[in-house]
Structures are given as structure tokens and as C-alpha cells.
Scaffold this active site. Structure first.
Site, PDB file in Angstrom:
ATOM      1  N   GLY A  29      12.058 -23.775  13.784  1.00  0.00           N
ATOM      2  CA  GLY A  29      12.464 -23.052  12.575  1.00  0.00           C
ATOM      3  C   GLY A  29      13.983 -22.998  12.493  1.00  0.00           C
ATOM      4  N   ALA A  31      16.265 -20.805  13.451  1.00  0.00           N
ATOM      5  CA  ALA A  31      17.027 -20.407  14.643  1.00  0.00           C
ATOM      6  C   ALA A  31      17.142 -21.571  15.626  1.00  0.00           C
ATOM      7  CB  ALA A  31      16.361 -19.205  15.305  1.00  0.00           C
ATOM      8  N   LYS A  50       5.411 -26.852  17.727  1.00  0.00           N
ATOM      9  CA  LYS A  50       3.979 -27.101  17.949  1.00  0.00           C
ATOM     10  C   LYS A  50       3.296 -27.719  16.735  1.00  0.00           C
ATOM     11  CE  LYS A  50       1.899 -22.559  17.063  1.00  0.00           C
ATOM     12  NZ  LYS A  50       0.992 -21.537  17.583  1.00  0.00           N
ATOM     13  N   ALA A  61      10.299 -18.828   3.687  1.00  0.00           N
ATOM     14  CA  ALA A  61      11.077 -17.679   3.215  1.00  0.00           C
ATOM     15  C   ALA A  61      11.420 -17.852   1.742  1.00  0.00           C
ATOM     16  CB  ALA A  61      12.353 -17.548   4.038  1.00  0.00           C
ATOM     17  N   GLN A  62      11.219 -16.787   0.992  1.00  0.00           N
ATOM     18  CA  GLN A  62      11.499 -16.859  -0.449  1.00  0.00           C
ATOM     19  C   GLN A  62      12.813 -16.169  -0.792  1.00  0.00           C
ATOM     20  OE1 GLN A  62       8.205 -15.361  -2.764  1.00  0.00           O
ATOM     21  NE2 GLN A  62       6.710 -16.578  -1.676  1.00  0.00           N
ATOM     22  N   GLY A  64      15.938 -14.883   0.641  1.00  0.00           N
ATOM     23  CA  GLY A  64      17.216 -15.546   0.840  1.00  0.00           C
ATOM     24  C   GLY A  64      17.968 -15.030   2.035  1.00  0.00           C
ATOM     25  N   GLU A 128      17.302  -6.806  -3.397  1.00  0.00           N
ATOM     26  CA  GLU A 128      16.008  -6.506  -2.778  1.00  0.00           C
ATOM     27  C   GLU A 128      16.005  -5.073  -2.281  1.00  0.00           C
ATOM     28  OE1 GLU A 128      15.321  -9.579   0.151  1.00  0.00           O
ATOM     29  OE2 GLU A 128      14.701 -11.008  -1.376  1.00  0.00           O
ATOM     30  N   ASP A 223       3.365 -17.072  20.498  1.00  0.00           N
ATOM     31  CA  ASP A 223       3.406 -17.862  21.743  1.00  0.00           C
ATOM     32  C   ASP A 223       4.673 -17.605  22.553  1.00  0.00           C
ATOM     33  OD1 ASP A 223       1.051 -19.142  20.851  1.00  0.00           O
ATOM     34  OD2 ASP A 223       2.240 -20.603  19.727  1.00  0.00           O
ATOM     35  N   HIS A 244       4.879  -6.398   4.671  1.00  0.00           N
ATOM     36  CA  HIS A 244       5.496  -6.666   3.366  1.00  0.00           C
ATOM     37  C   HIS A 244       4.611  -6.027   2.304  1.00  0.00           C
ATOM     38  CE1 HIS A 244       7.224  -8.686  -0.078  1.00  0.00           C
ATOM     39  NE2 HIS A 244       8.196  -9.145   0.703  1.00  0.00           N
ATOM     40  N   ARG A 290      10.873  -1.223   2.730  1.00  0.00           N
ATOM     41  CA  ARG A 290       9.506  -1.768   2.777  1.00  0.00           C
ATOM     42  C   ARG A 290       8.470  -0.831   3.371  1.00  0.00           C
ATOM     43  NH1 ARG A 290      10.766  -8.035   4.249  1.00  0.00           N
ATOM     44  NH2 ARG A 290      11.652  -8.385   2.202  1.00  0.00           N
ATOM     45  N   HIS A 351       4.188  -9.056   8.103  1.00  0.00           N
ATOM     46  CA  HIS A 351       5.216  -9.990   7.626  1.00  0.00           C
ATOM     47  C   HIS A 351       6.212 -10.370   8.723  1.00  0.00           C
ATOM     48  CE1 HIS A 351       7.798 -11.914   4.741  1.00  0.00           C
ATOM     49  NE2 HIS A 351       8.779 -11.058   4.901  1.00  0.00           N
ATOM     50  N   ARG A 386      13.253  -3.795   9.434  1.00  0.00           N
ATOM     51  CA  ARG A 386      14.263  -4.784   9.028  1.00  0.00           C
ATOM     52  C   ARG A 386      14.590  -4.671   7.541  1.00  0.00           C
ATOM     53  NH1 ARG A 386      13.806  -9.960   6.732  1.00  0.00           N
ATOM     54  NH2 ARG A 386      11.559  -9.666   6.725  1.00  0.00           N
ATOM     55  N   SER A 391      16.748 -11.564   8.016  1.00  0.00           N
ATOM     56  CA  SER A 391      16.177 -12.351   9.115  1.00  0.00           C
ATOM     57  C   SER A 391      16.690 -13.786   9.144  1.00  0.00           C
ATOM     58  CB  SER A 391      14.656 -12.324   9.082  1.00  0.00           C
ATOM     59  OG  SER A 391      14.200 -12.633   7.801  1.00  0.00           O
TER      60      SER A 391
HETATM   61  C1  SIN Z   1      10.856 -11.617   0.316  1.00  0.00           C
HETATM   62  O1  SIN Z   1      11.234 -12.559  -0.374  1.00  0.00           O
HETATM   63  O2  SIN Z   1      10.387 -10.587  -0.134  1.00  0.00           O
HETATM   64  C2  SIN Z   1      10.953 -11.767   1.813  1.00  0.00           C
HETATM   65  C3  SIN Z   1      12.351 -11.672   2.245  1.00  0.00           C
HETATM   66  C4  SIN Z   1      12.404 -11.149   3.645  1.00  0.00           C
HETATM   67  O3  SIN Z   1      11.380 -10.877   4.248  1.00  0.00           O
HETATM   68  O4  SIN Z   1      13.518 -10.952   4.146  1.00  0.00           O
END
Ligand code: SIN
Length: 533
Positions: A29, A31, A50, A61-62, A64, A128, A223, A244, A290, A351, A386, A391
Site C-alpha cells: 500500500g 506506506a 499478498k 481511499a476516497q 484524500g 470532512e 496479518d 465509518h 466519526r 473502517h 482518527r 491516514s
Molecule cells: C472518507 O472518504 O470518508 C474516508 C476518508 C478517511 O477515512 O480518512
């Protein structure tokens, strides 16, 4: 109950192929890939994943990447918002460092070729929950992760010192004399292989698949946390799982994330009667953090005796909705919903894991030779909850630091490689075949029901007893393929999560105990840590 065995599978050093590298990175991913970019070009790197590099939480991720780049915004605001969401388990030094590096890390992504969305001549910044300012840099509307991973993979693939091994499962870290020396991996072509590395970086992501309802892809089975635990590294904060608030809830449909950015654009949450309810629970309404929104949704579902609530964007300019959320529009259209005209059925889902492998400011774990970055870690950035879009930022910052740190440490090791003699014998424990899918489904339902948005001692204890029973006959087996190993890893992490959730007798961030509904700073302003002896 006995702890998990040290190694998942039997192996003998004379009967497995050996491979040598300077730096081993486990996880493909953001990182892991960012770490690969940070290793000096004269050192050899192997990146193991894997599945394919397109199967990670980063890719999906949507929202940002958060950064204080907007007019009137300041680092201090972003720091404060992160601390308000995460509470006193955040480490202020970590928060300040990550937040200050954010603009530079976004600049690097632009240099790698990431095409962030722009408004006039500046980055377009979204809003957000929990953010006091618009500060989320996004790409292709709601396909930020996909665009970032595209550009970063392209960059990594051009590095002559980096080999990418896809479809390769990491079984266990190899340790000798209390030091991590690489990992034992498996793939369908070569079987088991010992990869000996001067330094190892863990970047395997989270464990959302522990839950029946989750936004995470199938690969998120915890894992990395499990193999770090078996090798003796410290894990902490495992009771903090972020749910989420808005996951698509359609019978037979995928549990697709409906980005929080929709609420940043003005979307409402309404119940089955079409009534907006968020301000009944919190004055910040739809943009509360959240944990608050998820709990409010669950309460409203109960109040109205309905399986879900709805996200409503029908009052927003349809053109704007379609251009800002093309991915969500396309998925909903497959289920006969036009998001500019229809309300979207949603409910919370697992989430993100705030807890994981404990690391210091540079990404060093407590096990010498092992570094970690991304969701698999507990850095101190997120505390008990978070802040949205922190993230990918954390993955970039810690990926870069862990890569640089591991690179410098590997350069300092001058003795030539030799494979230490480590072996793990075969044990015959049972002849009865196991229906792994059945145990996996039972585990996910149990976790959702008893270790979900709300917890209490009675149901947590019941969940722990079930996990201990299943573990008694699953953990002692030696499986030959990934589904068995994933199940063992999930059971290992589920047990630790429940033990932590039972121990923390207070409500804090994403950990909500109905039998201990208040925050208890005197007793619980501390981390719950696990280390296998
Ligand atoms: C989202 O687009 O709602 C997720 C973003 C996140 O989890 O930081």
C-alpha cells in the site's frame, strides 16, 4: 489459554530456498511504496504484497490527504483538530511533526505525477468531519487513493534496486537473538522462501475483515499485526477501531464506502421518515467526528426500528454531485440509485484501526531490525479516534521516515549475509478437516455484534470465550495455504482486541462502553500494550 505458537508453519532451513536483500518491505500500500522510494538506490529492496498492489486500503481511499493549505488555515488548526478527535492518547510531538510535514508530502506526490483536483490555480480542498477548515486534497473526485497509488507504483516500478513480489503471503518474521532478520514467505510458484534482510519494514495495513460490516478489502486480515506479535514486537491501542458512519447498505451489494466528503459538500443524514437527526445528538451535525456520527446513526436506527439511515444529496446541485463523486455515483447506479435524486441507504462499518505495532517517531518498532508504517502501526497520531484523511498523510510521513531509517541502518551492517539456522518442526494435531469459511463468518458476525460500535462487559466476555474456544483447535494446526493462515491471524488479533476492550473500563473516542459511559482520565489515560513473551 496458551498463547499462539511462534511460527505458523513447519520449515527447515535446508529445505527452503533463501533470498537475500538489504531491505525487505512487507506490504504494497502507500506506506510500503513510499518507504521503498526512501531507500538509497545502492541498496537492494524487495516489496512483498499478498495480492496485487492494487488491493490495499490506500487504493480504495476516497477522501484524500489532509493538509493546512487553505486560505485562513494554519498548522495549529490542523494540530488542534487532530487532538480534539483523538483525545489525550494522541502524542502531541507526533501530531505536530506529521501535520507540519503534510504540505511537503503532498508536494512530493505532485512531483511523482499525482493529478490532484484543482480549483483555478490552486489545489481544490474538501471538508470532512472534525476539520475546522477545508483542507482535504483529493484527486479524480472521489478516487484519490487510486490516483495516488497509480503514480507511486509507476515510480517504484522504475527503480532498478526494487523488486516487487506480488501474490506472496508473509507467514512470519524470522528472528534470531532478539533481532528481526527478515521473513518467511509463501507463494504458489516457489512455496516457502526465507528472505533474509538487514532491515525489515512492516506496512501491511489493518484488520477490517474481522468485522461482518467493513469498508476494507478482503486482504485486510490483520496479518502484519499478528506476525509482529508472534515475533515479540509490542502492539498497543487495539481496542480503538474506527467505524465509518456511512457504508452503502444494500442487500447483496458490496459494502462500498460513501465518503465523508459527501457530508463536507453538504449531504444530510436522514432517517426512514426523511427527518434530519444529527443535531439531536451533536451541535456539529453531520460534520461531528466519526465516533459521534456512528453512534448517532446506530441510536437512530434503533429509535426508528430500521436497518439503516440514508444519506441525502438531492438538495445539492446535481452537476456538482456528479463531478465531485463519480465513483459513488457509478456504484449506486449499479443498484438502481441516482444519487442526485435518490437517498443512499447507509449504516456504519469497521473502517480503520487506530492501534497496531508500537513505533517511535522514526517508525522503529520495539523489535530491533523491524520498522513499521501506515495502518499496521500505532504512532500516537490518532489517539482514540482518527481524524478523517489523516491516514494517507501518516502513511506518507512514516513510510518516508521508516524507509530512510531502515536504509541508514542497513548501510551500517557490513558483515556479509549468512542465513541463521532457524527451524520449526511439523506438528500433527488433527485429522478432521476444518470448514474455515464457517469459522471466519462466525468470527465476523461475533465481532460485529459484540465488539462493534458499542461494547459492554457481558457481551465482550462472551465474545472472548468463543474466540478462545475456536483458537484452541485452530491455532495449533499447521495449514498449507493463505485462508488458514489468515484465519489464525484474525483469531490472534481478535483475542487481543477483545482483551483490550474488556480491560478499558471507560468510554474514549471510538471505544464506547455502555457499562462505563464516561471518560476516566485518572485511570485510563494510558495505552494498553501486548507483548508475547
Ligand atoms: C472518507 O472518504 O470518508 C474516508 C476518508 C478517511 O477515512 O480518512
Amino acid at each position: 489459554m496458551p498463547d499462539v505458537p511462534r511460527y505458523l508453519v513447519p520449515f527447515h532451513p535446508k529445505r527452503v530456498p533463501h533470498f537475500f536483500t538489504d531491505v525487505l518491505i512487507i506490504g504494497g500500500g502507500l506506506a510500503g511504496l513510499r518507504a521503498a522510494l526512501a531507500v538509497k538506490p545502492e541498496l537492494s529492496v524487495v516489496v512483498i504484497t499478498k495480492d496485487s498492489v492494487l488491493q490495499s486500503n490506500s487504493h480504495y481511499a476516497q477522501g484524500g490527504v489532509a493538509a493546512a493549505l487553505g486560505e485562513g488555515d494554519r498548522f495549529e488548526n490542523h494540530v488542534e483538530d487532530t487532538l480534539v478527535a483523538g483525545g489525550t492518547l494522541c502524542d502531541r510531538a507526533v501530531v505536530e511533526r506529521v501535520v507540519r510535514e503534510a504540505p511537503r508530502r503532498i508536494g512530493e506526490l505532485i512531483d511523482y505525477g499525482v493529478r490532484f483536483d484543482r480549483a483555478a490555480d490552486r489545489l481544490a480542498l474538501g471538508r470532512e468531519g472534525g476539520h475546522s477548515h477545508a483542507r482535504i486534497a483529493h484527486a479524480m473526485g472521489d478516487a484519490t487513493g487510486k490516483e495516488i497509488i497509480r503514480a507511486v507504483v509507476e515510480r517504484v516500478e522504475h527503480l532498478p534496486n526494487v523488486e516487487l513480489w506480488e501474490h506472496t503471503f508473509t507467514l512470519d518474521l524470522l528472528t534470531r537473538d532478539g533481532v528481526c532478520r527478515g521473513a518467511l514467505v509463501w507463494n504458489g510458484r516457489h512455496g516457502k522462501t526465507a528472505i533474509w534482510a538487514k532491515q525489515t519494514i512492516l506496512a501491511t495495513g489493518g484488520a477490517g475483515q474481522l468485522y461482518r460490516e467493513t469498508t476494507n478489502p478482503e486482504v485486510a486480515t490483520g496479518d502484519g499485526m499478528a506476525l509482529a506479535y508472534r515475533a515479540g514486537a509490542e502492539l498497543r491501542d487495539l481496542e480503538f477501531v474506527q467505524f465509518h458512519p456511512t457504508v452503502l447498505y444494500i442487500a447483496g451489494g458490496s459494502r462500498h464506502l460513501i465518503s465523508e466528503a459527501t457530508r463536507g459538500e453538504g449531504a444530510w443524514l436522514v432517517d426512514r421518515h426523511g427527518r434530519r437527526f444529527m443535531t439531536d445528538y451533536d451541535p456539529r451535525g453531520e460534520l461531528a467526528p466519526r465516533d459521534v456520527v456512528s453512534l448517532a446513526i446506530v441510536s437512530q436506527m434503533e429509535k426508528t426500528r430500521h436497518t439503516n439511515v440514508y444519506l441525502d444529496m438531492t438538495h445539492i446541485d446535481p452537476q456538482r454531485v456528479r463531478s465531485r463523486f463519480p465513483g459513488i455515483a457509478a456504484v449506486c447506479a449499479e443498484f438502481g440509485l441516482d444519487i442526485t435524486k435518490d437517498r443512499i441507504p447507509v449504516r456504519p462499518g469497521a473502517h480503520y484501526m487506530m492501534g497496531g505495532v508500537t513505533v517511535d517517531l522514526e517508525g522503529r518498532s520495539t523489535l530491533p531490525g523491524l520498522w513499521a508504517a501506515g495502518e499496521v502501526t500505532s504512532t500516537g497520531l490518532h489517539g482514540a479516534n482518527r481524524l478523517a484523511s489523516n491516514s494517507l498523510l501518516e502513511a506518507l510521513v512514516y513510510g518516508a521516515h521508516a524507509g530512510e531509517g531502515a536504509s541508514a541502518a542497513a548501510e551500517d551492517i557490513h558483515d556479509s549475509f549468512h542465513a541463521p539456522e532457524i527451524e520449526n518442526p511439523r506438528v500433527e494435531t488433527a485429522s478432521e478437516p476444518l470448514n474455515m469459511a464457517d469459522i471466519g463468518n462466525s468470527l465476523k458476525s461475533l465481532m460485529w455484534r459484540d465488539v462493534g460500535v458499542r461494547r459492554e462487559a457481558e457481551t465482550l466476555t462472551d465474545a472472548l470465550e468463543n474466540i478462545e474456544h475456536w483458537s484452541r483447535y485452530v491455532q495449533v494446526r499447521q495449514f498449507a495455504e493463505p485462508p488458514g493462515w489468515e484465519l489464525q491471524n484474525m483469531l490472534c488479533i481478535a483475542r487481543l482486541m477483545i482483551e483490550a476492550a474488556l480491560a478499558r473500563q471507560e468510554s474514549r473516542g471510538a471505544h464506547i462502553r455502555t457499562d462505563f459511559p464516561t471518560l476516566d482520565e485518572d485511570r485510563w489515560r494510558r495505552h494498553i500494550c501486548f507483548c508475547r513473551m
